[in-house]
Design an enzyme around this catalytic site. Structure first.
Site, short mmCIF file in Angstrom:
data_model
loop_
_atom_site.label_atom_id
_atom_site.label_comp_id
_atom_site.label_asym_id
_atom_site.label_seq_id
_atom_site.Cartn_x
_atom_site.Cartn_y
_atom_site.Cartn_z
N SER A 190 0.83 -1.20 0.00
CA SER A 190 0.00 0.00 0.00
C SER A 190 0.87 1.26 0.00
CB SER A 190 -0.96 -0.05 1.19
OG SER A 190 -1.98 0.91 1.06
N ASP A 347 -10.21 -3.58 -5.14
CA ASP A 347 -9.31 -2.62 -4.48
C ASP A 347 -9.19 -1.38 -5.35
OD1 ASP A 347 -7.29 -1.28 -3.14
OD2 ASP A 347 -5.74 -2.78 -3.54
N HIS A 377 -8.22 -5.04 -0.67
CA HIS A 377 -7.07 -4.31 -0.15
C HIS A 377 -6.69 -4.83 1.24
CE1 HIS A 377 -4.22 -1.01 -0.18
NE2 HIS A 377 -4.49 -0.81 1.10
#
EC number: 3.1.1.71
Length: 407
Positions: A190, A347, A377
């Site tokens: 991320s 996501d 995610h």
């Protein structure tokens, strides 16, 4: 008795209403994801109330909860030695396999996610991940505890990771940890994937660094802030764990700007046709050319004719490759090591990773795109009770297997 039954039924109905979130049928174990999303929404509400009452900073409660998800692990074990130390003044956790291997070990610089504002490797699932990677890879894992928003802003987190990385890559430091200089990689998830990609680019072009990365492994990375209407942003804007609006908020906090820009950025006013500052980079985020037609589906580009140049004037970092690695020039990308990029269908960041993979491949870099049709995610951390997810187990296993084969 009837009153008690009525209250119970009402509370059950309200709980079900709060928990239920419409999810695509292809997402892995939707009810578990709904429960987790309801938990996160509750934490956010508590955090907002605490902030409004002046009891805490607006990310304190979130950070506490985020850091404590998963079993706490703080000490060395029989398999892994854990050291809390500093590299070039930057706090790091070093996870060292204790296996008595004949040769030198692999080395991985790991950068945790959390929107540049949350997370730690000292406890919770990042601690567990560092331990598992060290053990399974027979490796030394350096997890960087970079300083977090709102205490700092861009480029401080990037600079922290870069400083710690350059320190670790020194031949004498690698020798101290018995790491093979030809088997060092960088990885992150991320926002940590953002920092890992940016640092990998800088290391690749820095002639003062003699040891270069052999691999980069990016897990659902966030790589650009010029288009918040890619197909995955449109498709997944309300998907747990990361809503589109929340991702824009993370960007605004990281770059330290006025939150009033939120609505304008959600509709791409900052990259309208009359905003001349983005002309040179439009092709680098053109998903109509970088994504396969199967993922573009029925989605259309959101391009405003008239917008606001004020946002880019206030936020020049939106065009800075240290913040947005997807915007790097082709000759920089060409110098990067082979890449592993994990993306998830459900996501908002799916297309960031896929576009970066395409640009890397076009520059001649070997890329393995590992895409999960039932993924969401953060799924790689949902691998143990009570957050077990089958897609998380598959994703984690495949990620470590790729590192075993390529590092």
């Amino acid at each position: 008795m009837k009153l008690l039954l009525s209250v119970t039924v009402l509370l059950a109905f309200l709980a079900a209403y709060f928990i239920y979130t419409p999810l695509p049928p292809t997402v892995s174990e939707p009810w578990k994801l709904m429960l987790l999303d309801a938990t996160l929404r509750t934490i956010v509400k508590v955090n907002d109330v605490a902030h409004t009452l002046g009891l805490s900073n607006h990310v304190d409660v979130l950070n506490y909860a985020f850091g404590n998800l998963g079993a706490p692990e703080t000490k060395s074990s029989e398999d892994v030695q854990v050291s809390d130390t500093a590299f070039a003044g930057v706090q790091v956790l070093v996870f060292q396999s204790t296996l008595k291997s004949e040769g030198k070990k692999r080395g991985v610089v790991y950068v945790h996610g959390g929107g540049w504002a949350l997370g730690t490797t000292r406890r919770g699932f990042y601690n567990l991940l560092g331990r598992q990677m060290a053990k399974d890879l027979d490796a030394v894992i350096v997890s960087v505890e970079y300083r977090l928003v709102p205490n700092v802003r861009f480029p401080v987190p990037y600079e922290d990771v870069l400083l710690a990385t350059k320190h670790f890559l020194q031949p004498e430091v690698l020798a101290r940890y018995k790491v093979d200089p030809d088997r060092v990689g960088i990885s992150g998830d991320s926002a940590g994937g953002n920092l890992a990609a940016a640092v990998a680019q800088q290391i690749s072009i820095d002639d003062s660094v003699s040891v270069k990365f052999k691999v980069q492994a990016l897990l659902y990375p966030v790589l650009q802030a010029l288009d918040f209407n890619t197909p995955s942003y449109q498709q997944n804007q309300y998907m747990p764990i990361l809503h589109r609006k929340v991702m824009v908020q993370f960007w605004l906090e990281y770059l330290g700007t006025n939150p009033s820009h939120l609505q304008a950025m959600l509709v791409n006013n900052h990259t309208a046709l009359d905003v001349t500052q983005v002309e040179a980079v439009r092709a680098k985020v053109d998903w109509t050319a970088l994504l396969p037609a199967t993922l573009q589906k029925q989605h259309k580009p959101v391009v405003q004719v008239h917008g606001s140049s004020k946002i880019l004037e206030e936020l020049p970092a939106l065009l800075d490759t240290r913040a947005a690695p997807l915007l790097a020039e082709r000759d920089v990308l060409a110098r990067l090591p082979q890449a592993y990029i994990l993306t998830c269908e459900h996501d908002v960041l799916r297309d960031d990773g896929l576009m970066y993979g395409k640009r890397l491949q076009d520059a001649g870099v070997a890329v393995e795109q590992d895409h999960y049709e039932d993924g969401f995610h953060g799924c790689i951390f949902f691998t143990s009770w009570p957050m077990y997810s089958s897609v998380g187990l598959r994703a984690l296993e495949n990620y470590i297997t790729w590192l075993q084969k390529n590092l």
